[in-house]
Design a protein around this motif. Structure first.
Motif, PDB file in Angstrom:
ATOM      1  N   HIS A   1      90.359 128.200 105.000  1.00  0.00           N
ATOM      2  CA  HIS A   1      89.005 127.848 105.083  1.00  0.00           C
ATOM      3  C   HIS A   1      88.620 126.733 106.061  1.00  0.00           C
ATOM      4  O   HIS A   1      89.435 125.695 106.087  1.00  0.00           O
ATOM      5  CB  HIS A   1      88.758 127.275 103.796  1.00  0.00           C
ATOM      6  CG  HIS A   1      88.631 128.239 102.587  1.00  0.00           C
ATOM      7  ND1 HIS A   1      87.401 129.253 102.603  1.00  0.00           N
ATOM      8  CD2 HIS A   1      89.616 128.656 101.814  1.00  0.00           C
ATOM      9  CE1 HIS A   1      87.877 130.115 101.466  1.00  0.00           C
ATOM     10  NE2 HIS A   1      89.128 129.688 100.858  1.00  0.00           N
ATOM     11  N   ASN A   2      87.626 126.956 106.970  1.00  0.00           N
ATOM     12  CA  ASN A   2      87.215 125.740 107.831  1.00  0.00           C
ATOM     13  C   ASN A   2      86.244 124.654 107.008  1.00  0.00           C
ATOM     14  O   ASN A   2      85.930 125.083 105.818  1.00  0.00           O
ATOM     15  CB  ASN A   2      86.556 126.491 109.265  1.00  0.00           C
ATOM     16  CG  ASN A   2      85.108 127.101 108.707  1.00  0.00           C
ATOM     17  OD1 ASN A   2      84.180 126.305 108.215  1.00  0.00           O
ATOM     18  ND2 ASN A   2      85.254 128.166 108.883  1.00  0.00           N
TER      19      ASN A   2
ATOM     20  N   ALA B   1      90.832 122.906 109.288  1.00  0.00           N
ATOM     21  CA  ALA B   1      90.848 124.035 108.325  1.00  0.00           C
ATOM     22  C   ALA B   1      91.901 123.764 107.307  1.00  0.00           C
ATOM     23  O   ALA B   1      92.611 122.710 107.604  1.00  0.00           O
ATOM     24  CB  ALA B   1      91.011 125.308 108.803  1.00  0.00           C
ATOM     25  N   THR B   2      91.974 124.104 105.916  1.00  0.00           N
ATOM     26  CA  THR B   2      92.912 124.114 104.992  1.00  0.00           C
ATOM     27  C   THR B   2      93.206 125.265 104.778  1.00  0.00           C
ATOM     28  O   THR B   2      92.637 126.551 104.689  1.00  0.00           O
ATOM     29  CB  THR B   2      92.187 123.364 103.940  1.00  0.00           C
ATOM     30  OG1 THR B   2      91.548 122.037 104.096  1.00  0.00           O
ATOM     31  CG2 THR B   2      93.162 123.305 102.737  1.00  0.00           C
TER      32      THR B   2
ATOM     33  N   TYR C   1     105.127 129.838 108.134  1.00  0.00           N
ATOM     34  CA  TYR C   1     103.950 130.715 109.010  1.00  0.00           C
ATOM     35  C   TYR C   1     103.605 130.008 110.416  1.00  0.00           C
ATOM     36  O   TYR C   1     103.735 128.754 110.451  1.00  0.00           O
ATOM     37  CB  TYR C   1     102.842 130.930 108.052  1.00  0.00           C
ATOM     38  CG  TYR C   1     102.210 129.870 107.457  1.00  0.00           C
ATOM     39  CD1 TYR C   1     101.092 129.109 108.068  1.00  0.00           C
ATOM     40  CD2 TYR C   1     102.427 129.180 106.278  1.00  0.00           C
ATOM     41  CE1 TYR C   1     100.496 127.857 107.516  1.00  0.00           C
ATOM     42  CE2 TYR C   1     101.786 128.122 105.608  1.00  0.00           C
ATOM     43  CZ  TYR C   1     101.027 127.481 106.333  1.00  0.00           C
ATOM     44  OH  TYR C   1     100.235 126.385 105.639  1.00  0.00           O
ATOM     45  N   LYS C   2     102.633 130.611 111.091  1.00  0.00           N
ATOM     46  CA  LYS C   2     102.299 130.001 112.311  1.00  0.00           C
ATOM     47  C   LYS C   2     100.714 129.948 112.248  1.00  0.00           C
ATOM     48  O   LYS C   2     100.267 131.171 111.934  1.00  0.00           O
ATOM     49  CB  LYS C   2     102.654 130.973 113.432  1.00  0.00           C
ATOM     50  CG  LYS C   2     102.034 130.376 114.801  1.00  0.00           C
ATOM     51  CD  LYS C   2     103.018 131.232 115.954  1.00  0.00           C
ATOM     52  CE  LYS C   2     102.732 132.605 115.830  1.00  0.00           C
ATOM     53  NZ  LYS C   2     103.184 133.270 117.124  1.00  0.00           N
ATOM     54  N   ILE C   3      99.903 129.037 112.703  1.00  0.00           N
ATOM     55  CA  ILE C   3      98.720 128.889 112.707  1.00  0.00           C
ATOM     56  C   ILE C   3      98.387 129.214 114.323  1.00  0.00           C
ATOM     57  O   ILE C   3      98.628 128.307 115.134  1.00  0.00           O
ATOM     58  CB  ILE C   3      98.098 127.840 112.271  1.00  0.00           C
ATOM     59  CG1 ILE C   3      98.277 127.688 110.759  1.00  0.00           C
ATOM     60  CG2 ILE C   3      96.533 127.633 112.517  1.00  0.00           C
ATOM     61  CD1 ILE C   3      97.835 126.196 110.088  1.00  0.00           C
ATOM     62  N   VAL C   4      97.474 129.991 114.521  1.00  0.00           N
ATOM     63  CA  VAL C   4      96.946 130.208 115.952  1.00  0.00           C
ATOM     64  C   VAL C   4      95.400 130.007 115.933  1.00  0.00           C
ATOM     65  O   VAL C   4      94.720 130.778 115.394  1.00  0.00           O
ATOM     66  CB  VAL C   4      97.236 131.737 116.402  1.00  0.00           C
ATOM     67  CG1 VAL C   4      96.785 131.983 117.854  1.00  0.00           C
ATOM     68  CG2 VAL C   4      98.952 131.877 116.549  1.00  0.00           C
TER      69      VAL C   4
ATOM     70  N   ASN D   1      96.642 120.932 105.700  1.00  0.00           N
ATOM     71  CA  ASN D   1      95.369 120.453 106.542  1.00  0.00           C
ATOM     72  C   ASN D   1      95.737 120.762 108.036  1.00  0.00           C
ATOM     73  O   ASN D   1      96.407 119.764 108.603  1.00  0.00           O
ATOM     74  CB  ASN D   1      94.940 119.117 106.228  1.00  0.00           C
ATOM     75  CG  ASN D   1      94.608 119.170 104.558  1.00  0.00           C
ATOM     76  OD1 ASN D   1      93.930 120.137 104.268  1.00  0.00           O
ATOM     77  ND2 ASN D   1      94.845 118.082 103.922  1.00  0.00           N
ATOM     78  N   TYR D   2      95.068 121.546 108.610  1.00  0.00           N
ATOM     79  CA  TYR D   2      95.207 121.942 109.866  1.00  0.00           C
ATOM     80  C   TYR D   2      94.292 121.134 110.721  1.00  0.00           C
ATOM     81  O   TYR D   2      92.993 121.290 110.548  1.00  0.00           O
ATOM     82  CB  TYR D   2      95.215 123.521 110.319  1.00  0.00           C
ATOM     83  CG  TYR D   2      95.271 123.834 111.593  1.00  0.00           C
ATOM     84  CD1 TYR D   2      96.391 123.968 112.478  1.00  0.00           C
ATOM     85  CD2 TYR D   2      94.217 124.339 112.386  1.00  0.00           C
ATOM     86  CE1 TYR D   2      96.265 124.064 113.788  1.00  0.00           C
ATOM     87  CE2 TYR D   2      94.253 124.731 113.926  1.00  0.00           C
ATOM     88  CZ  TYR D   2      95.371 124.564 114.505  1.00  0.00           C
ATOM     89  OH  TYR D   2      95.456 124.938 115.616  1.00  0.00           O
TER      90      TYR D   2
END
Length: 151
Positions: free
Chosen positions: A47-48, A70-71, A79-82, A107-108
């Protein structure tokens, strides 16, 4: 030959102990793999900070930098966040971050430099965040955020 094929395909054919054991092992492995994939993807969510995926917000054309936040919840495996950022459909930036070990909530944050992009009124800046399973490469969740350039 025809008699032999009939015996092999017969439902009353005697199944030897080795064949039965092999069949059970293969079935167990198949169920385990299918179950683990479903368990891994189950509940993964991103979620942003502006709202649900697909949310629009106003972005001034003079914005120098934007902090995408984003959370990510529900992760149980690495995992990887792209994050990919597009202006009017043209890719302008891409960033990746590996999360390992996976906490229950992550928290990204990624600072996106917009100063050199020459944003104009009417442009649309699309922020596409993907959560990707490191082991299988499958996309676990997506989030889209749209910045409508307006004065």
């Amino acid at each position: 030959m025809k008699d032999m094929a009939g015996v092999l395909l017969s439902p009353w054919r005697r199944i030897f102990k080795e064949e039965d054991t092999l069949y059970r092992v293969l079935l167990t492995v198949a169920l385990f793999v299918a179950g683990s994939e479903a368990a891994l993807a189950q509940g993964m969510d991103i979620h942003n900070r502006f709202g649900p995926s697909g949310t629009h917000f106003q972005l001034p054309p003079t914005t120098q930098a934007f902090n995408y936040e984003a959370t990510v919840t529900g992760g149980t495996a690495p995992y990887k966040i792209v994050l990919r950022v597009f202006v009017n459909g043209v890719l302008k930036m891409s960033a990746e971050e590996i999360v390992s070990p996976a906490p229950p909530t992550y928290n990204y944050s990624c600072l996106v430099q917009l100063s050199s992009w020459g944003l104009r009124l009417g442009d649309v800046v699309t922020f596409k965040a993907s959560v990707i399973d490191l082991l299988q490469g499958s996309v676990l969740d997506l989030d889209y955020l749209y910045g409508d350039v307006a004065g």
